[in-house]
Design an enzyme around this catalytic site. Structure first.
Site, mmCIF file in Angstrom:
data_model
loop_
_atom_site.group_PDB
_atom_site.id
_atom_site.type_symbol
_atom_site.label_atom_id
_atom_site.label_comp_id
_atom_site.label_asym_id
_atom_site.label_seq_id
_atom_site.Cartn_x
_atom_site.Cartn_y
_atom_site.Cartn_z
ATOM 1 N N ASP A 132 2.402 1.747 -3.383
ATOM 2 C CA ASP A 132 1.365 2.188 -4.317
ATOM 3 C C ASP A 132 1.044 3.664 -4.114
ATOM 4 O O ASP A 132 0.932 4.430 -5.079
ATOM 5 C CB ASP A 132 0.109 1.334 -4.139
ATOM 6 C CG ASP A 132 -1.000 1.727 -5.083
ATOM 7 O OD1 ASP A 132 -0.749 1.810 -6.304
ATOM 8 O OD2 ASP A 132 -2.133 1.943 -4.611
ATOM 9 N N HIS A 183 0.835 -1.203 0.000
ATOM 10 C CA HIS A 183 0.000 0.000 0.000
ATOM 11 C C HIS A 183 0.871 1.256 0.000
ATOM 12 O O HIS A 183 0.611 2.207 -0.752
ATOM 13 C CB HIS A 183 -0.929 -0.011 1.215
ATOM 14 C CG HIS A 183 -1.719 1.230 1.397
ATOM 15 N ND1 HIS A 183 -2.715 1.619 0.526
ATOM 16 C CD2 HIS A 183 -1.654 2.203 2.350
ATOM 17 C CE1 HIS A 183 -3.233 2.768 0.936
ATOM 18 N NE2 HIS A 183 -2.605 3.142 2.036
#
Length: 103
Positions: A76, A73
């Site tokens: 990203d 995460h």
């Protein structure tokens, strides 16, 4: 490890928010504020990227890096913030041109 991951998320998110705020200021013709926000954005992005680089260097040195959903995460979020920053810089330049044409 989680502290470093959250550093990436926080600083990348801060940079992203500042880039969008700079775009709004460009639309309003507030160019001094645009430059201030872009400088802060760059600083925040550097902090996030430096943390990411340290993690990569740790792995290269042989330290075990546990791949987690949270790490994915963070990566990203940083990648998205970097891409958006690049586009927003172009949009700010375009907005400056539009503002000049309005005069």
């Amino acid at each position: 490890m989680e502290e470093r991951i959250f550093e990436i998320i926080i600083h990348g998110g801060n940079a992203r928010g500042m880039a969008y705020e700079a775009l709004e200021k460009a639309r309003a013709g507030e160019y001094e504020e645009v430059e201030r926000l872009l400088a802060e954005c760059k600083s925040e992005m550097t902090l996030a990227h430096n943390t990411q680089t340290k993690l990569v260097q740790d792995e290269i040195r042989g330290d075990e890096i546990k791949i987690s959903l949270l790490l994915i995460h963070a990566q990203d979020q940083l990648m998205t913030a970097m891409a958006e920053q690049t586009l927003i810089l172009q949009m700010i330049d375009m907005q400056k041109e539009i503002n000049l044409l309005k005069k």
